[in-house]
Design an enzyme around this catalytic site. Structure first.
Site, PDB file in Angstrom:
ATOM      1  N   SER A 134       0.839  -1.183   0.081  1.00  9.82           N
ATOM      2  CA  SER A 134      -0.053  -0.058   0.019  1.00  9.82           C
ATOM      3  C   SER A 134       1.055   1.211  -0.208  1.00  9.82           C
ATOM      4  O   SER A 134       2.108   1.453   0.603  1.00  9.82           O
ATOM      5  CB  SER A 134      -0.821   0.018   1.215  1.00  9.82           C
ATOM      6  OG  SER A 134      -1.434   1.394   1.466  1.00  9.82           O
TER       7      SER A 134
ATOM      8  N   TYR B  55      -2.679  -0.345  10.644  1.00 10.54           N
ATOM      9  CA  TYR B  55      -2.929  -0.971   9.298  1.00 10.54           C
ATOM     10  C   TYR B  55      -1.518  -0.678   8.198  1.00 10.54           C
ATOM     11  O   TYR B  55      -0.962  -1.629   7.645  1.00 10.54           O
ATOM     12  CB  TYR B  55      -4.105  -0.404   8.429  1.00 10.54           C
ATOM     13  CG  TYR B  55      -4.042  -0.521   6.974  1.00 10.54           C
ATOM     14  CD1 TYR B  55      -3.662   0.335   6.243  1.00 10.54           C
ATOM     15  CD2 TYR B  55      -4.211  -1.895   6.453  1.00 10.54           C
ATOM     16  CE1 TYR B  55      -3.425   0.098   4.640  1.00 10.54           C
ATOM     17  CE2 TYR B  55      -4.293  -2.222   5.122  1.00 10.54           C
ATOM     18  CZ  TYR B  55      -3.916  -1.262   4.417  1.00 10.54           C
ATOM     19  OH  TYR B  55      -3.911  -1.292   2.817  1.00 10.54           O
TER      20      TYR B  55
ATOM     21  N   LYS C  35       1.770  -3.286   6.657  1.00 11.26           N
ATOM     22  CA  LYS C  35       1.889  -3.425   5.259  1.00 11.26           C
ATOM     23  C   LYS C  35       3.621  -3.161   5.308  1.00 11.26           C
ATOM     24  O   LYS C  35       4.207  -3.558   4.672  1.00 11.26           O
ATOM     25  CB  LYS C  35       1.202  -2.229   4.305  1.00 11.26           C
ATOM     26  CG  LYS C  35       0.023  -2.595   4.317  1.00 11.26           C
ATOM     27  CD  LYS C  35      -0.062  -3.891   3.626  1.00 11.26           C
ATOM     28  CE  LYS C  35      -1.727  -4.412   3.281  1.00 11.26           C
ATOM     29  NZ  LYS C  35      -1.944  -5.794   2.721  1.00 11.26           N
TER      30      LYS C  35
HETATM   31  C1  WQD Z   1      -9.601   9.289   0.581  1.00  7.35           C
HETATM   32  C2  WQD Z   1      -9.767  10.805   1.005  1.00  7.35           C
HETATM   33  C3  WQD Z   1     -10.303  11.483   3.337  1.00  7.35           C
HETATM   34  C4  WQD Z   1     -14.200   9.578   3.364  1.00  7.35           C
HETATM   35  C5  WQD Z   1      -7.139   4.113   1.434  1.00  7.35           C
HETATM   36  C6  WQD Z   1      -7.529   2.857   2.036  1.00  7.35           C
HETATM   37  C7  WQD Z   1      -5.952   2.334   2.300  1.00  7.35           C
HETATM   38  C8  WQD Z   1      -5.009   2.473   1.402  1.00  7.35           C
HETATM   39  C9  WQD Z   1      -4.919   3.927   0.514  1.00  7.35           C
HETATM   40  C10 WQD Z   1      -4.717   0.401   0.148  1.00  7.35           C
HETATM   41  C11 WQD Z   1      -9.174  11.385   2.199  1.00  7.35           C
HETATM   42  C12 WQD Z   1     -11.642  11.803   2.469  1.00  7.35           C
HETATM   43  C13 WQD Z   1     -12.912   9.701   2.922  1.00  7.35           C
HETATM   44  C14 WQD Z   1     -15.364  10.468   3.734  1.00  7.35           C
HETATM   45  C15 WQD Z   1     -13.596  12.268   3.255  1.00  7.35           C
HETATM   46  N1  WQD Z   1      -5.392   1.717   0.299  1.00  7.35           N
HETATM   47  N2  WQD Z   1     -12.942  11.222   2.786  1.00  7.35           N
HETATM   48  N3  WQD Z   1     -15.014  11.640   3.622  1.00  7.35           N
HETATM   49  O1  WQD Z   1      -7.473   7.222   3.453  1.00  7.35           O
HETATM   50  O2  WQD Z   1      -6.545   7.690   1.151  1.00  7.35           O
HETATM   51  O3  WQD Z   1      -6.815   5.204   2.235  1.00  7.35           O
HETATM   52  O4  WQD Z   1      -6.318   4.192   0.281  1.00  7.35           O
HETATM   53  O5  WQD Z   1      -4.028  -0.080   0.838  1.00  7.35           O
HETATM   54  O6  WQD Z   1      -6.318   0.975   2.821  1.00  7.35           O
HETATM   55  O7  WQD Z   1      -8.331   3.050   2.985  1.00  7.35           O
HETATM   56  O8  WQD Z   1      -8.850   6.463   1.267  1.00  7.35           O
HETATM   57  O9  WQD Z   1     -11.235   6.736   0.738  1.00  7.35           O
HETATM   58  O10 WQD Z   1     -10.742   6.711   3.260  1.00  7.35           O
HETATM   59  O11 WQD Z   1     -10.113   8.775   1.704  1.00  7.35           O
HETATM   60  O12 WQD Z   1     -13.566  13.331   2.901  1.00  7.35           O
HETATM   61  O13 WQD Z   1     -16.454  10.076   4.057  1.00  7.35           O
HETATM   62  O14 WQD Z   1     -11.108  11.161   1.082  1.00  7.35           O
HETATM   63  O15 WQD Z   1     -10.314  12.412   3.992  1.00  7.35           O
HETATM   64  O16 WQD Z   1      -8.710  12.652   2.147  1.00  7.35           O
HETATM   65  P1  WQD Z   1      -7.553   6.795   2.342  1.00  7.35           P
HETATM   66  P2  WQD Z   1     -10.328   7.238   1.829  1.00  7.35           P
END
Ligand code: WQD
Length: 339
Positions: free
Chosen positions: A125, A150, A154
């Protein structure tokens, strides 16, 4: 050629099984169904017409893992997806994450150690980079302190593979560092199935657009970015799946230049949260109900991939645009609503 896919009924795992079957591989899936369902198996079969071998098995049970490999001596490759992956949940329940994500990796590798040769693809990741100093992020970017258990699992996983490969030249490994996989297969037979309230942006947007959720909360618009919201590299899950088949082939054909390689899987383009919302409103013709709230602890400001290594060495490049990926997620959501 028989390929084991652990976590093969999960989001990325199921899409990878489809691509493996399309390339003629015989697939064996191990999944403990803790974050998936047998309906996903039907979804795979409805796309490819081929029923994978499926074993419901928890890889935390070392004896069961040993038994499995005794029964399946003719496995040519292992793609290891099985792990828990919710960043927030890992903060609340770190020991469950260390047990489930680390012990299982060790038990699988201990079986591969015994084989004359083993080809191993690891689901890693971009979270291993933490908040990288420079964008886009290359594979040489320093591994930084993990923001969550998490992300730490990784990082530890990659270190375990590194140490194992150093003393086991029979194990050939590739770690694939995913950025943000999103979307669903064009057939809408498989896709992302978040359990409970979605933690990730795309499923939350889809459920809000579908009226299942009242309103999306945007976690902060006071970041030092173009529009103040966080930037990520959203990549279509089918592009991610295809990269796994290419990486496995590289090992099977002995084209790897070391027995422990690492590649970023992203599009190379960063998109802000508001840009993703705009993409959704455009492709779904649906005005999204959202509000700006406080930042979410643990979020990095920006993360998007330098994809040149995967492009040049693997010969792989993401094909789908953000809008195409968002549209595929919306079509999947609509198919779920019509069930
Ligand atoms: C993306 C953006 C939030 C939800 C994910 C996976 C992790 C890894 C990397 C594989 C952020 C914003 C989110 C919401 C929001 N993948 N957001 N409102 O945190 O980048 O991590 O990708 O290993 O396992 O979890 O992804 O989709 O949670 O957030 O504003 O209700 O969307 O702040 O900026 P993230 P995400």
């Amino acid at each position: 050629m028989k390929v084991l896919v652990t976590g093969g009924l999960g989001f990325i795992g199921s899409h990878t099984v489809v691509e493996l079957q399309k390339e003629g591989y015989q697939v064996v899936i191990i999944d403990n169904l803790s974050n998936s369902s047998l309906e996903v198996l039907q979804g795979i079969v409805s796309i490819t017409g081929i029923m994978p071998v499926f074993e419901k098995l928890d890889l935390k049970d070392k004896a069961k893992v040993q038994e499995f490999f005794k029964q399946h001596q003719d496995i040519h490759g292992v793609i290891h997806f099985a792990a828990s992956k919710a960043v927030g949940e890992s903060v609340q329940n770190p020991l469950m994450y260390y047990e489930n994500n680390i012990n299982t990796l060790v038990y699988v590798l201990q079986e591969l150690e015994k084989l004359p040769t083993a080809n191993f693809i690891f689901s890693s990741s971009c979270t291993v980079y933490g908040q990288a100093k420079a964008m886009p992020i290359t594979e040489n970017a320093p591994i930084q302190f993990a923001e969550s258990p998490y992300g730490n699992t990784k990082q530890i996983g990659e270190e375990i593979i590194q140490d194992t490969c150093k003393v086991n030249s029979n194990i050939q490994a590739i770690s694939l560092r995913y950025f943000n996989p999103i979307g669903a297969h064009e057939s809408t037979k498989i896709g992302e199935l978040p359990i409970g309230v979605p933690q990730n942006l795309i499923p939350y947007i889809m459920q809000t657009g579908a009226g299942i959720r009242e309103q999306l909360s945007v976690y902060g618009d006071d970041y030092p970015t173009t529009d103040g919201t966080c930037i990520r590299d959203y990549i279509h899950v089918v592009d991610v799946a295809k990269a796994h088949v290419i990486a496995l082939k590289r090992l099977l054909e002995n084209k790897n230049t070391s027995n422990n390689e690492t590649f970023n899987l992203g599009t190379g383009t960063g998109s802000s949260v508001l840009e993703v919302i705009q993409a959704f409103e455009k492709v779904a013709n649906n005005k999204l109900n959202y509000k700006i709230v406080n930042r979410r602890p643990g979020d990095v400001i920006s993360a998007y991939a330098d994809t040149s290594k995967a492009n040049e060495v693997l010969g792989w490049k993401a094909q789908y645009s953000l809008e195409e990926a968002v549209l595929s997620a919306w079509k999947w959501q609509n198919s779920l609503n019509s069930l």
